[in-house]
Design a protein around this motif. Structure first.
Motif: not given
Length: 204
Positions: A35-38, A101-103, A165-167
């Motif tokens: 995910g974007p956080g990583a 994964r979100a949960g 890059h993340v987007l």
């Protein structure tokens, strides 16, 4: 510092930051897998390492870099080994849909931050970049004010590059709707991370 000087530095650093390499590949791979956080966490560690070299440049980078030679090598190999290990784990992991994964418990972001920091502190290209660029752009000596201004330019450029890059990777990740697609993405991301680790080890 003249506006033309800042624009010249920003343009040169943008080319350096946006060029394909282990850092940008790892940001994409981490975003795809976790995910974007990583991806942002890795980018944060990367930027801290870049700014550390800017501070070293103000203190006399050539001398400091020589003294840190062994430490830089250890950091580079440690970061590269982690990328290879994480890439292999991702390649062999069971596919998990983004919605599932979100949960679940998110993986710790500290490892991503530390990896980005270690690889950039151990990056042999960073001292060369500053030694080649700074004397020609801002002169041989840097004042604290100039360091602050250049740091702001670096942060702005990296926000653009890392954010882009993340987007893009985040949008691709959300398009994964089946476990087969997630498995393929995991293997692509894992392969990219292993490749990035090998590229870092091979760098001189």
């Amino acid at each position: 510092m003249e506006p033309v000087t800042l624009l010249s530095f920003a343009a040169a650093f943008l080319v350096f930051a946006a060029s394909p390499g282990p850092d940008n590949m790892t940001i994409v791979a981490r975003t795809l897998s976790h995910g974007p956080g990583a991806g942002i966490a890795y980018g944060f560690g990367m930027v801290v390492g870049i700014l550390a070299f800017l501070v070293l440049a103000a203190a006399g980078l050539s001398v400091v870099a020589q003294e840190m030679g062994a430490v830089m090598t250890v950091l580079r190999y440690a970061g590269a080994a982690y990328l290879v290990w994480a890439g292999i784990r991702l390649w062999t992991a069971e596919p998990v849909l983004p919605a599932e994964r979100a949960g679940s418990t998110r993986p710790g972001l500290a490892a991503s931050v530390l990896t980005g920091l270690a690889l950039n502190l151990g990056n042999p290209k960073m001292p060369l970049f500053y030694l080649a660029l700074l004397p020609n752009v801002v002169g041989a000596a840097l004042t604290p004010a100039q360091v602050g201004i250049l740091a702001a330019v670096i942060l702005a450029v990296e926000a653009l590059v890392i954010g882009g890059h993340v987007l893009l990777a985040g949008r691709l990740r959300h398009a994964l709707r089946t476990r087969a697609a997630v498995r393929r993405a995991n293997r692509v991301a894992g392969g990219v991370m292993v490749g990035a680790g090998v590229a870092v080890i091979a760098a001189r």
